[in-house]
Every structure is written in structure tokens, then in C-alpha cells.
Enzyme design. Structure first.
Site, mmCIF file in Angstrom:
data_model
loop_
_atom_site.group_PDB
_atom_site.id
_atom_site.type_symbol
_atom_site.label_atom_id
_atom_site.label_comp_id
_atom_site.label_asym_id
_atom_site.label_seq_id
_atom_site.Cartn_x
_atom_site.Cartn_y
_atom_site.Cartn_z
ATOM 1 C CG ASP A 96 53.144 -26.729 57.210
ATOM 2 O OD1 ASP A 96 53.020 -27.532 56.182
ATOM 3 O OD2 ASP A 96 54.193 -26.731 58.067
ATOM 4 C CD GLU A 98 57.063 -26.557 53.832
ATOM 5 O OE1 GLU A 98 57.859 -27.571 53.716
ATOM 6 O OE2 GLU A 98 55.949 -26.725 53.933
ATOM 7 C CG ASN A 154 52.412 -28.713 53.627
ATOM 8 O OD1 ASN A 154 53.511 -29.241 53.675
ATOM 9 N ND2 ASN A 154 52.705 -27.450 52.820
#
Lengths: 606, 177
Positions: A333, A207, A291
């Protein structure tokens, strides 16, 4: 033929979508009991618990039978221990000889408890004093998923990017290697795995625009033996002449560069923060990749190799043997880092060495672990973000109606960014042939937004809000018949089942709920046999072991948190639907159900 | 002449009555100003000193233009990545009544500029000072601490919570007046 195959897969997944979550209660006995982990990866149980997954095959199955279906109702507390840290407790305790080891969330304290003395007093503790600023770059609470034991040493990772080896007997540090840089957003949350004198560790940061890697550190002195990146040129990914992927989509030179816009692979994610399995016979390790970043897919056209997939590698050199991509050009994701259970089974009349993976994108995959070929991929809960897996090409068939992008709100995408199942590991019993899967039942709305890459800050570009999935139960505990590729029974839970699970030869399965219940259910029928309310929500990994007194014990860390419990452990505000990357919207009432905590509970029969 | 004066008087009155918000649309981009030390605690041995207000604070705090700029920058500088749209995530919630390092615009400005030890990065030399003030003003708006006449009125994106000019003051939320 290919079209028919995919159509069939599609029909199958639609049927499962309709009936999957509603199956429950007892059903016929498992259709094949002859499914078992390879002996080399799952040696006979010695009553210890030396790695979070129990063994290299990652079965989380214990041969102990003292606690069984008949007497589990009598379980009582043997002792408790406060970790002193009120953050999400995702770790599995370890038991080696007479000592239990636990590692806490940040600040990653390691405790050794002496099981041979009454009340299991502390034998030693080790405080690594990680950099407090690391808390600001950990995406989803400041968790740690456990330590690993090998050759008289305890190996564990700290949030600020250190791997540390301790003398298991004294707690004295032997080496400390700094491998992660918080100023580019790298943290380490995973439990290491020790294979052939090498400590395998990967980074978190999908992230934060962090480029993923897995490293092998020499267990003796901690130096880095090899590094395999999750994106970039073949030489960085350790793709060489031995690399033989099964599907055409994974063949070609430097796909980790060419399947991205220029330079985007350098900040493209593909992190390795989950589980690794190891097959000694094939001399292969298996690990997933996370991801791609950012979440907004408009910023990264292409398949985004080698993210959201799985690698088989030679543990000695790191050289890739094969790769399979669960979610090419991931839209939601769907990290590919879940556990893989190594099993030997008969598939369509032939013995196959397989790898079973309940994946975040909602499918339970059975792969041939020698080649990476997908034998089957079956939805194990509600899925509408894709329409199945084309077994001819191996490709996930994305549902165009659920495609996300900048400035567009797409509603009711199932499963969520946290997946039908996230990191919480499942367990397999060779006695029942069932895989016990703790998982979520959530859907979400997503809106892609513009995002700038600023090193060390989030790189997401997506507004997300999650909602309960079909049926309203936000979690489920599914017993999956591996041979028949369908659920044997399903238990509904109000909150996501964010804990791991363990199954025993006594036909008892243990798992925890986010309200704080620690439950024992029948491995055959799913009937609730016993439950105990702990002080906080449970998101940890239960284990069972034989104590110094020769009796069987069950241990679990209680303490809510993690991504699902961040609303409590991080005291977030439920009025913002996008808090904690949208998870808070589905967990608005968790603050009324539990409070933060951090306590070890150990149970035994009277 | 007298007639002309009589006509000019009401006109002057009208012009004076129409007080317009000042919009400094090209704020100075110099880095590193706003160096006034800001205490992060109310505990000061021997009694509190009068708090030194930064002279920039007032011009940013209740200004609609700066608040809307702050909202835009909150996304652009990835503040929203950690604090979501105020509810928090990796970082703490900003729309509640709890302040770890002080609730004044000066404290928030210092928090963004200098960082805080448990994970808040320092944006000194990374964000122009006036934009830090705009961000700090918007952060206060997230907990209802901005005049509703000046706070942003609508989201350009998914409505994830009521717009800032409709958010209640978090300090009095759920309590009767």
C-alpha cells in the site's frame, strides 16, 4: 556496474537504517545554500496564503520575518474559531486579502472569516450538504485537505464527489460539478490546484477498487476539459506521442492494461488524492498515483502500471510527458501521492531542475523534473521492505523476505502501509537548504487474505497490524539536508507526526503533534522554541500570513483524526489489532491522550 | 418381550438426552424475507410496545453452524473491509458496547438488509436473507453476545483478537459483576 550500483545503494540504505533515526542535535551548516525553487513557481511572498502548498513549487515557505527565532517564544492566541465538526482537520486555511477561508471535514462546510474586524467574525459560510452515505466509502476518516483560491473564487471538493466554485467575496456558488460516484466507492478528499484557468482534481478510493483519475475542470464554468486515468489503455491515461519516460520499464504500448491480469486494471486503483505541483517554465504539472488494488499482491501479478508512480503532464491537454514508478507491483500500500517540491540545484557540478519527493516507501527521491530521471534515492528512516533503488534501471529493489501473499503472515515490515511518510506535506527553506519532513516511524505485520470485488465496498484483502518502529517513537520530524542527502537533525515524537509544516524566513518551523501540541522549532537546529497545547490532536497544515494590521500571524486547525487518528475520531476498538487497516494497533493509547475536536487557532506576537 | 422392553427403555432415554443442534446446511436462498419492521430506538411516545421478535432470530442466534457461517461471510461480503475484525475502520466498531441502530439480532439484520443513512450500504437483494441472519448472529458474537459453546473458537487467519467464544460481553467489560 549495475550490480555494483545497486549494491552501493543497498549498503547506503542499510547504513541509514542503522543510524538514520538516531541522528539528532545540531550539525554542520547545510552544504549548499544555493538551492531554491524556480522563481516562476515561487513568486515573492505577498503575505497571503492562496493555496495549501503556498506556491506552485510547493515549498510551504514564507518570507515573513516578524516572528523569528528570538521572539517566537512570546506568541499568543489572537483568536480561535470552532468549525463545529469533530472529525480529522487536515485542511490548510487560506488567507486572501482580509479574509480567511477554512473548509471542514465532511460535511465540508466553508467558512469565510473577516480578519479586518476584532475576533475575526464570520463573513459568510457555505454548506454544500453532501450525501451522508459518502462517509461509508471514505477509507480513512472523512477528511478534506483544503481549498484553493484563484481569480476571485474559492474552489473545493466535497466527500461525495463534487467540485464547487464559490464567489470568494459573497460565498455564493458559481458552479458545482459532480465528478465522483460513491456507489463505486469514489470520494474526493484532496485540495484542488488551479493552473492556467483549470481546476485539477483527483479521486480517492484505492481501498475500494476504484480506478484512479485526475480531471481538469474549467475554472470559468466547471466543465471537464480532460480526464487522465491512472490505469488502462494509453488513450485513457492520455499517453500519446509526447510521452517519453526515462526508464525502459515504463516504455511500451498500453502498459496500463498489459501489466495486469485481464480486466484487473478496471478495479486497480492508482488514485490521485494527494498533491500536485506546477512548473510554469516547463508548462508541466506533476502528480503522483496511488496504490494498486487490492492490497493483496497475489491478485494482480505484474507491474500494475500506472499505480504508485508520478506523472508529468501538460496542464492544457493532460498529455503525459514522462512517468516514473516508485513502487512497481506495490506490495505494501505504498501510494505515490506525496508532495513534490520543485527546486533548482547543482547536481554533480551541473545545474539541474529537480523535484524532491519524500516518498511513502521510505526514500527521499531527487528526480530531474524535465525527464523523470532519478538522481538519488536515499532512505530517510528505517526501511526493510526494499533494499534501495537501482539507479541504472530506476527500479525499487524489493526485499523478498518481506513479500506478502495469501495465507502468509509476514512480520516486521518497515515502513507500514501508511508509509514512512503519508500525505502530511513537508516544507523547504531556501535559507537553510533543509527540507522539513513530518513523518511516521512504524512497522507492521501483514497477511494476505482472499477478497471479492463488490462495487462500493472495500477491496483490500490484507490483514494488517502496525507496531512502533525502531526506537519506539512512532513519529519523527526530520530536517533533511537536500544537498548532502542526509538528515541535519531529527526530532522524535511519541505519536506519528500527521500534521503538515511551514517554515519561515524568520528561521522558525511550525508543526503539530497528535497530543495537541503546536510547536515552533528553530529551522537551523531543531531546538524547541515555543509550544502551545490546543484542544485536540493536530493533523492539519499550519500557515502563516500578514494580517490587515500588517503583523504576521500563524494559523492551524486542531482536531485529531485521519487514518492515524481514526481510533479517536471514529471511536474504534483497540482490542482488534486490524482496526482501521491495522493503524489502531499502533495507536492504542491515543484515546487517553486526546479527544476529537475541530478548532482553528491563530497566533501573533503581543 | 418384557426383557426387550427393558432394554429399549434406556436406549430411548439415551437417544432423547442426546439433543443435537439442528444444522440447516442448505438454508433457503430466497431473497427479501424477514420484512418485519424493527424499531431502531427505545423512545416510543406513550410507552414501549412489546418488541416483535422475528421467528427466525432464535434459530440463528445461538447456533454454532450459523455463527461460523456468519464469520466466513463476514469476510466474503467485505464486512471486514469496513468494520475490520470487529474493531472498525471506515465503519464503526462492532465489538464494543455501543450500538447506533439497536443491538438485537433483528435490528442488526435490518441494518444489513436496509442500510443506514451515514454510510452503511443496503444489501437487500444482494445477500440471501438467511445469510443476512447468519451475519447478524455473528456480529452479536463479536461483542460477546453469543453463547461461548456456540461462538467460533479460532481464527483461520492472523490472531487479531481473542476468538469470539472467549470475547467478554462488551456491555459488562471493565465493570465488576
Amino acid at each position: 556496474m549495475a550490480i555494483w550500483n545497486s549494491f552501493r545503494t543497498c549498503i547506503l540504505s542499510v547504513m541509514l537504517l542503522a543510524c538514520g533515526p538516531f541522528l539528532s542535535g545540531a550539525s554542520e551548516p547545510p552544504s549548499a545554500a544555493a538551492i531554491a525553487p524556480p522563481a516562476a513557481a515561487a513568486p515573492p511572498d505577498d503575505g497571503q496564503w492562496t493555496m495549501p502548498a503556498k506556491n506552485y513549487a510547493s515549498t510551504r515557505f514564507s518570507d515573513l520575518t516578524e516572528i523569528n527565532e528570538g521572539n517566537v517564544k512570546n506568541l499568543q492566541v489572537a483568536f480561535t474559531f470552532s468549525t463545529g465538526v469533530n472529525k480529522g482537520q487536515e485542511a490548510a486555511p487560506l488567507v486572501v486579502g482580509n479574509i480567511m477561508y477554512i473548509v471542514t471535514p465532511f460535511p465540508n462546510i466553508v467558512y469565510a472569516l473577516d480578519l479586518s474586524r476584532p475576533g475575526a467574525p464570520m463573513k459568510w459560510k457555505y454548506e454544500p450538504n453532501p450525501e451522508p452515505a459518502a462517509q461509508g466509502v471514505a477509507c480513512c476518516d472523512v477528511v478534506n485537505r483544503g481549498a484553493a483560491f484563484a481569480d476571485g473564487r474559492i474552489f473545493f471538493n466535497t466527500l461525495d464527489g463534487h467540485t464547487i466554485a464559490l464567489d470568494a467575496n459573497t460565498g455564493k456558488p458559481i458552479w458545482n460539478t459532480h465528478i465522483g460516484n460513491i456507489n463505486i466507492g469514489e470520494t474526493i478528499t484532496m485540495a484542488p490546484l488551479v493552473v492556467k484557468g483549470k481546476v485539477l482534481v483527483g479521486n480517492s478510493g484505492g481501498e475500494m477498487g476504484v480506478r484512479g483519475w485526475v480531471k481538469a475542470l474549467d475554472a470559468e464554468d466547471g466543465h471537464v476539459v480532460w480526464t487522465a486515468y491512472g490505469t488502462g489503455p494509453d488513450k485513457d491515461v492520455l499517453i500519446g506521442p509526447d510521452f517519453k519516460p526515462h526508464y525502459d520499464m515504463d516504455k511500451g504500448k498500453d502498459l496500463g492494461v498489459t501489466t495486469w491480469p485481464p480486466e484487473a486494471w478496471k478495479i486497480g486503483g492508482g488514485n490521485m488524492w494527494g498533491w500536485i505541483s506546477y512548473d510554469p517554465d516547463l508548462n508541466l504539472i506533476f502528480h503522483g498515483t496511488g496504490n494498486p488494488g487490492p492490497w493483496n499482491p497475489d491478485l494482480r501479478p505484474g507491474d500494475n502500471k500506472w499505480t504508485s508512480g508520478i506523472f508529468a503532464r501538460d496542464p492544457d491537454t493532460g498529455a503525459a510527458k514522462w512517468f516514473y514508478q516508485w513502487s512497481p507491483h506495490d506490495l505494501h500500500d505504498y501510494d505515490g501521492i506525496n508532495e513534490q517540491i520543485l527546486l533548482d540545484m547543482t547536481w554533480q557540478g551541473k545545474p539541474r531542475k529537480v523535484l524532491v519527493r519524500p516518498e511513502r516507501n521510505g526514500y527521499l527521491y531527487i528526480l530531474d523534473r524535465t525527464t523523470g530521471e532519478v538522481l538519488s534515492a536515499t532512505a530517510y528512516g528505517p526501511v526493510n521492505s526494499s533494499k534501495g533503488v537501482d539507479l541504472k534501471t530506476g527500479r525499487l529493489i524489493a526485499n523478498p523476505d518481506k513479500r506478502t501473499g495469501t495465507g502468509k503472515v509476514v512480520r516486521d515490515i518497515c515502513p507500514t502501509a501508511s508509509g514512512l511518510k503519508d500525505w502530511q506535506p513537508s516544507a523547504f527553506s531556501p535559507k537553510t537548504g533543509l527540507l522539513y519532513i513530518p513523518h511516521n516511524n512504524l512497522c507492521m505485520d501483514e497477511e494476505g487474505v482472499e477478497v471479492n470485488y463488490i462495487a462500493g465496498t472495500p477491496y483490500v484483502g490484507m490483514n494488517v497490524r502496525m507496531i512502533p518502529g525502531p526506537g519506539g517513537n512512532r513519529g519523527a520530524f526530520t530536517a533533511w539536508d537536500v544537498a548532502a542527502a542526509k538528515p541535519a537533525w531529527v526530532l522524535k515524537e511519541n505519536f506519528p507526526v500527521w500534521s503538515g509544516t511551514v517554515v519561515t524566513a524568520g528561521d522558525v518551523v511550525f508543526y503539530g503533534t497528535m497530543e495537541g501540541w503546536f510547536k515552533a522549532v528553530s529551522a537551523r537546529t531543531g531546538d524547541l522554541l515555543w509550544q502551545f497545547k490546543t484542544s485536540s490532536g493536530i493533523i492539519g497544515q499550519p500557515i502563516t500570513y500578514r494580517g490587515p494590521d500588517g503583523h504576521q500571524y500563524v494559523a492551524i486547525l486542531s482536531g485529531v483524526g485521519g487514518w492515524a487518528g481514526a481510533i479517536v475520531s471514529g471511536d474504534l476498538d483497540p482490542r482488534d489489532a486490524t482496526a482501521a487497516l491495522g493503524f489502531v494497533n499502533a495507536m492504542k493509547d491515543l484515546k487517553n491522550a486526546t479527544t476529537a475536536g475541530g478548532t482553528l487557532y491563530v497566533f501573533r506576537l503581543p | 418381550m418384557r426383557q426387550a422392553l427393558a432394554m429399549l427403555l434406556p436406549l430411548t432415554l439415551v437417544l432423547v438426552a442426546c439433543q443435537r443442534e439442528e444444522r440447516d446446511t442448505r438454508p433457503q436462498s430466497a431473497l427479501g424475507s424477514g420484512e418485519q419492521p424493527t424499531p431502531v430506538t427505545a423512545l416510543e411516545p406513550g410507552g414501549q410496545r412489546p418488541s416483535a421478535s422475528d421467528n427466525k432470530a432464535a434459530s440463528f442466534e445461538a447456533n454454532a453452524f450459523h455463527l461460523s457461517e456468519g464469520k466466513r461471510l463476514f469476510g466474503w461480503f467485505n464486512c471486514s473491509g469496513c468494520h475490520a475484525n470487529g474493531g472498525g475502520g471506515m465503519g464503526p466498531a462492532l465489538m464494543d458496547e455501543k450500538w447506533l441502530y439497536g443491538s438485537s439480532i433483528e435490528s442488526i439484520h435490518a441494518t444489513i438488509r436496509d442500510g443506514r443513512p451515514n454510510g452503511m450500504p443496503s444489501f437487500r437483494q444482494k445477500i440471501p436473507d438467511d445469510q443476512i441472519w447468519e451475519l447478524a448472529a455473528f456480529v452479536r458474537a463479536l461483542s460477546g453476545n453469543a453463547p461461548s459453546s456456540a461462538a467460533p473458537q479460532r481464527n483461520d487467519d492472523m490472531m487479531v483478537h481473542p476468538s469470539e467464544n472467549r470475547l467478554p460481553d462488551a456491555a459488562t467489560l471493565g465493570k465488576s459483576p
